[in-house]
Design a protein around this motif. Sequence first.
Motif, PDB file in Angstrom:
ATOM      1  N   GLU A  31       0.800  -1.238   0.000  1.00 53.54           N
ATOM      2  CA  GLU A  31       0.000   0.000   0.000  1.00 53.54           C
ATOM      3  C   GLU A  31       0.829   1.283   0.000  1.00 53.54           C
ATOM      4  OE1 GLU A  31      -3.369   0.045  -0.270  1.00 53.54           O
ATOM      5  OE2 GLU A  31      -3.106  -2.118  -0.537  1.00 53.54           O
ATOM      6  N   ARG A  32       2.047   1.207   0.565  1.00 61.89           N
ATOM      7  CA  ARG A  32       2.823   2.440   0.771  1.00 61.89           C
ATOM      8  C   ARG A  32       3.868   2.629  -0.335  1.00 61.89           C
ATOM      9  NH1 ARG A  32       1.676   4.258   5.797  1.00 61.89           N
ATOM     10  NH2 ARG A  32       3.574   5.486   6.078  1.00 61.89           N
ATOM     11  N   ALA A  33       3.615   3.636  -1.165  1.00 58.26           N
ATOM     12  CA  ALA A  33       4.475   3.856  -2.338  1.00 58.26           C
ATOM     13  C   ALA A  33       5.222   5.179  -2.250  1.00 58.26           C
ATOM     14  CB  ALA A  33       3.626   3.837  -3.601  1.00 58.26           C
ATOM     15  N   LEU A  34       6.397   5.182  -2.887  1.00 56.08           N
ATOM     16  CA  LEU A  34       7.183   6.418  -2.998  1.00 56.08           C
ATOM     17  C   LEU A  34       7.401   6.701  -4.478  1.00 56.08           C
ATOM     18  CD1 LEU A  34       9.016   8.706  -1.841  1.00 56.08           C
ATOM     19  CD2 LEU A  34      10.896   7.058  -1.838  1.00 56.08           C
ATOM     20  N   ILE A  35       7.030   7.920  -4.904  1.00 54.37           N
ATOM     21  CA  ILE A  35       7.251   8.289  -6.302  1.00 54.37           C
ATOM     22  C   ILE A  35       8.440   9.256  -6.373  1.00 54.37           C
ATOM     23  CG2 ILE A  35       5.418  10.054  -6.174  1.00 54.37           C
ATOM     24  CD1 ILE A  35       4.913   9.527  -9.176  1.00 54.37           C
ATOM     25  N   LEU A  36       9.376   8.928  -7.252  1.00 55.91           N
ATOM     26  CA  LEU A  36      10.537   9.801  -7.469  1.00 55.91           C
ATOM     27  C   LEU A  36      10.406  10.448  -8.831  1.00 55.91           C
ATOM     28  CD1 LEU A  36      13.710   7.744  -6.386  1.00 55.91           C
ATOM     29  CD2 LEU A  36      12.222   9.107  -4.956  1.00 55.91           C
ATOM     30  N   TYR A  37      10.676  11.755  -8.896  1.00 57.24           N
ATOM     31  CA  TYR A  37      10.720  12.443 -10.180  1.00 57.24           C
ATOM     32  C   TYR A  37      11.677  13.616 -10.087  1.00 57.24           C
ATOM     33  CZ  TYR A  37       6.629  14.350  -7.578  1.00 57.24           C
ATOM     34  OH  TYR A  37       5.786  14.800  -6.601  1.00 57.24           O
ATOM     35  N   GLY A  38      12.005  14.194 -11.230  1.00 63.04           N
ATOM     36  CA  GLY A  38      12.837  15.393 -11.255  1.00 63.04           C
ATOM     37  C   GLY A  38      11.924  16.600 -11.395  1.00 63.04           C
ATOM     38  N   PRO A  39      12.466  17.822 -11.265  1.00 64.32           N
ATOM     39  CA  PRO A  39      11.619  19.022 -11.404  1.00 64.32           C
ATOM     40  C   PRO A  39      10.856  19.042 -12.736  1.00 64.32           C
ATOM     41  CG  PRO A  39      13.825  19.607 -10.638  1.00 64.32           C
ATOM     42  CD  PRO A  39      13.874  18.160 -11.001  1.00 64.32           C
ATOM     43  N   LYS A  40      11.537  18.615 -13.814  1.00 65.59           N
ATOM     44  CA  LYS A  40      10.879  18.614 -15.137  1.00 65.59           C
ATOM     45  C   LYS A  40       9.938  17.432 -15.302  1.00 65.59           C
ATOM     46  CE  LYS A  40      14.252  21.125 -17.927  1.00 65.59           C
ATOM     47  NZ  LYS A  40      15.403  20.955 -18.814  1.00 65.59           N
ATOM     48  N   THR A  41      10.410  16.237 -14.896  1.00 61.88           N
ATOM     49  CA  THR A  41       9.592  15.038 -15.138  1.00 61.88           C
ATOM     50  C   THR A  41       8.348  15.001 -14.240  1.00 61.88           C
ATOM     51  OG1 THR A  41      10.891  13.634 -13.637  1.00 61.88           O
ATOM     52  CG2 THR A  41      11.588  13.710 -15.938  1.00 61.88           C
ATOM     53  N   SER A  56      -5.739   4.788  -4.701  1.00 57.75           N
ATOM     54  CA  SER A  56      -5.720   3.468  -4.053  1.00 57.75           C
ATOM     55  C   SER A  56      -4.543   3.232  -3.118  1.00 57.75           C
ATOM     56  CB  SER A  56      -5.682   2.368  -5.116  1.00 57.75           C
ATOM     57  OG  SER A  56      -6.575   2.631  -6.156  1.00 57.75           O
ATOM     58  N   PHE A  57      -3.566   4.150  -3.104  1.00 62.05           N
ATOM     59  CA  PHE A  57      -2.349   3.905  -2.324  1.00 62.05           C
ATOM     60  C   PHE A  57      -2.004   5.076  -1.404  1.00 62.05           C
ATOM     61  CE2 PHE A  57      -2.076   1.342  -6.141  1.00 62.05           C
ATOM     62  CZ  PHE A  57      -1.543   0.141  -5.710  1.00 62.05           C
ATOM     63  N   ASP A  58      -1.202   4.775  -0.406  1.00 61.70           N
ATOM     64  CA  ASP A  58      -0.650   5.814   0.466  1.00 61.70           C
ATOM     65  C   ASP A  58       0.647   6.267  -0.222  1.00 61.70           C
ATOM     66  OD1 ASP A  58       0.371   7.381   2.427  1.00 61.70           O
ATOM     67  OD2 ASP A  58       0.670   5.795   3.906  1.00 61.70           O
ATOM     68  N   VAL A  59       0.610   7.441  -0.853  1.00 58.67           N
ATOM     69  CA  VAL A  59       1.722   7.856  -1.726  1.00 58.67           C
ATOM     70  C   VAL A  59       2.555   8.992  -1.136  1.00 58.67           C
ATOM     71  CG1 VAL A  59       2.341   8.593  -4.068  1.00 58.67           C
ATOM     72  CG2 VAL A  59       0.283   7.240  -3.716  1.00 58.67           C
ATOM     73  N   HIS A  60       3.862   8.799  -1.138  1.00 60.28           N
ATOM     74  CA  HIS A  60       4.811   9.841  -0.738  1.00 60.28           C
ATOM     75  C   HIS A  60       5.647  10.185  -1.968  1.00 60.28           C
ATOM     76  CE1 HIS A  60       4.042   9.211   3.609  1.00 60.28           C
ATOM     77  NE2 HIS A  60       3.661   8.032   3.154  1.00 60.28           N
ATOM     78  N   SER A  61       6.269  11.371  -1.973  1.00 60.38           N
ATOM     79  CA  SER A  61       7.057  11.729  -3.157  1.00 60.38           C
ATOM     80  C   SER A  61       8.351  12.457  -2.791  1.00 60.38           C
ATOM     81  CB  SER A  61       6.225  12.611  -4.093  1.00 60.38           C
ATOM     82  OG  SER A  61       5.808  13.776  -3.414  1.00 60.38           O
ATOM     83  N   LEU A  62       9.304  12.382  -3.704  1.00 55.54           N
ATOM     84  CA  LEU A  62      10.589  13.073  -3.559  1.00 55.54           C
ATOM     85  C   LEU A  62      10.996  13.620  -4.923  1.00 55.54           C
ATOM     86  CD1 LEU A  62      13.193  11.010  -1.455  1.00 55.54           C
ATOM     87  CD2 LEU A  62      12.336  13.282  -0.946  1.00 55.54           C
ATOM     88  N   THR A  63      11.523  14.859  -4.922  1.00 57.28           N
ATOM     89  CA  THR A  63      12.059  15.420  -6.165  1.00 57.28           C
ATOM     90  C   THR A  63      13.568  15.231  -6.150  1.00 57.28           C
ATOM     91  OG1 THR A  63      10.283  17.051  -6.213  1.00 57.28           O
ATOM     92  CG2 THR A  63      12.183  17.493  -7.614  1.00 57.28           C
ATOM     93  N   ILE A  64      14.073  14.543  -7.174  1.00 55.60           N
ATOM     94  CA  ILE A  64      15.502  14.220  -7.267  1.00 55.60           C
ATOM     95  C   ILE A  64      16.187  15.212  -8.221  1.00 55.60           C
ATOM     96  CG2 ILE A  64      17.163  12.412  -7.957  1.00 55.60           C
ATOM     97  CD1 ILE A  64      15.528  11.688  -5.427  1.00 55.60           C
ATOM     98  N   LYS A  65      17.282  15.791  -7.757  1.00 56.23           N
ATOM     99  CA  LYS A  65      17.987  16.797  -8.581  1.00 56.23           C
ATOM    100  C   LYS A  65      19.020  16.144  -9.518  1.00 56.23           C
ATOM    101  CE  LYS A  65      16.291  20.573  -6.445  1.00 56.23           C
ATOM    102  NZ  LYS A  65      15.436  20.005  -5.409  1.00 56.23           N
ATOM    103  N   LYS A  66      19.763  15.149  -9.006  1.00 55.91           N
ATOM    104  CA  LYS A  66      20.773  14.487  -9.855  1.00 55.91           C
ATOM    105  C   LYS A  66      21.075  13.091  -9.319  1.00 55.91           C
ATOM    106  CE  LYS A  66      24.584  16.693  -7.384  1.00 55.91           C
ATOM    107  NZ  LYS A  66      25.855  17.382  -7.467  1.00 55.91           N
ATOM    108  N   ALA A  67      21.798  12.303 -10.138  1.00 53.79           N
ATOM    109  CA  ALA A  67      22.130  10.931  -9.720  1.00 53.79           C
ATOM    110  C   ALA A  67      23.373  10.967  -8.831  1.00 53.79           C
ATOM    111  CB  ALA A  67      22.373  10.058 -10.946  1.00 53.79           C
ATOM    112  N   SER A  68      23.173  11.293  -7.556  1.00 57.39           N
ATOM    113  CA  SER A  68      24.301  11.352  -6.617  1.00 57.39           C
ATOM    114  C   SER A  68      24.017  10.455  -5.414  1.00 57.39           C
ATOM    115  CB  SER A  68      24.523  12.784  -6.138  1.00 57.39           C
ATOM    116  OG  SER A  68      23.436  13.195  -5.326  1.00 57.39           O
ATOM    117  N   MET A  69      25.074  10.105  -4.704  1.00 61.36           N
ATOM    118  CA  MET A  69      24.935   9.256  -3.522  1.00 61.36           C
ATOM    119  C   MET A  69      24.102   9.962  -2.454  1.00 61.36           C
ATOM    120  SD  MET A  69      25.638   6.231  -3.509  1.00 61.36           S
ATOM    121  CE  MET A  69      25.162   5.371  -2.040  1.00 61.36           C
ATOM    122  N   LYS A  70      24.215  11.295  -2.410  1.00 59.83           N
ATOM    123  CA  LYS A  70      23.453  12.099  -1.443  1.00 59.83           C
ATOM    124  C   LYS A  70      21.943  11.897  -1.670  1.00 59.83           C
ATOM    125  CE  LYS A  70      23.109  16.844   0.228  1.00 59.83           C
ATOM    126  NZ  LYS A  70      23.349  18.251  -0.122  1.00 59.83           N
TER     127      LYS A  70
END
Length: 346
Positions: A31-41, A56-70
Amino acid sequence: MHLMELPREVLLGENLKDKVGEVAKRLKLGERALILYGPKTKEIAGREVKHHLKESFDVHSLTIKKASMKEVERTIKKIKNENIQWIVAVGGGSIIDVAKLASFKSGIPFISFPTTASHDGIASANASIKDINAKTSIKAKPPIAVIADVKVIKTAPYRYLAAGVGDMISNLTAVKDWQLAHKLKGEYYSEYAASLSLMSAKMVIKNADIIRLGNEESVRKVIKGLISSGVAMSIAGSSRPASGAEHLFSHALDLIAPKPALHGEQCGVGTIIMAYLHGLKWQKIRETLKKVNAPTNAYELGIDPEYIIEALTIAHTIRPERYTILGKDGLTREAAEKAAKITGVI
């Protein structure tokens, strides 16, 4: 033991932004989903995918700036804090790579929802994270599902589609390098994975005239090839079927060029040179890349010829354990310059 992990579902079509939830339910992801996207996407497809999932889901989100370990660590923290059960990555290579590594480290599945068709990372197990202690990609897990919306991918600049062709055509020299390593070093070789990889490359050569139109059918052809390429790597248990000396050349450019081009563009140009070194018909490769308006020389890559020569001389040091046509000692400056000049790259 040889473990093969493949995507369980691949959806390819139009207007698929509302299909992520159906796939997650079918695969019983939780049920618990995380959506990742960039500012444009986020604007291109992310917001809409999230809207449909929220029904239908408990959705959280994060905006990713670049492919970094951080960003990977930030994603892992969010997964732990919110008790996330699965991820959906809506974006290009960077977003998908972050999702791939974060989900792998957290032991949860992820769905790949690509917004570009620029390289085969959309379905592979390998993630390219820039600031990690590795100059190339690192092993993770392939997506549990790939949802490729042709209409979404078509909105990306055509340049990305042409780069996807460059990444796929490089399978020709990657497989040659793999066969060489098998013959000279006794490295494990899978004929099935190699055949699947070569089929993707041959398909883009055959369909170059369709791909250059940049329409829905073009996107379908490229996406199918990129997914097959990713699956070939999963079957092989390594990136061998789709990554050889041409990829090492591209990684070398990433390290030294002030402004590198797209991964697939650099791999395409690298393929021309490596095909020449292998004694393959490099002219046909160059012709295909020209046909789809992908770069075929330093000028079109926007990279100074000096960096091309240097990248060719250091490429063998990127992954010393990976045997390729460059051999153990690499190319001399003279040999590098000669190969680049003969093929018209400089």
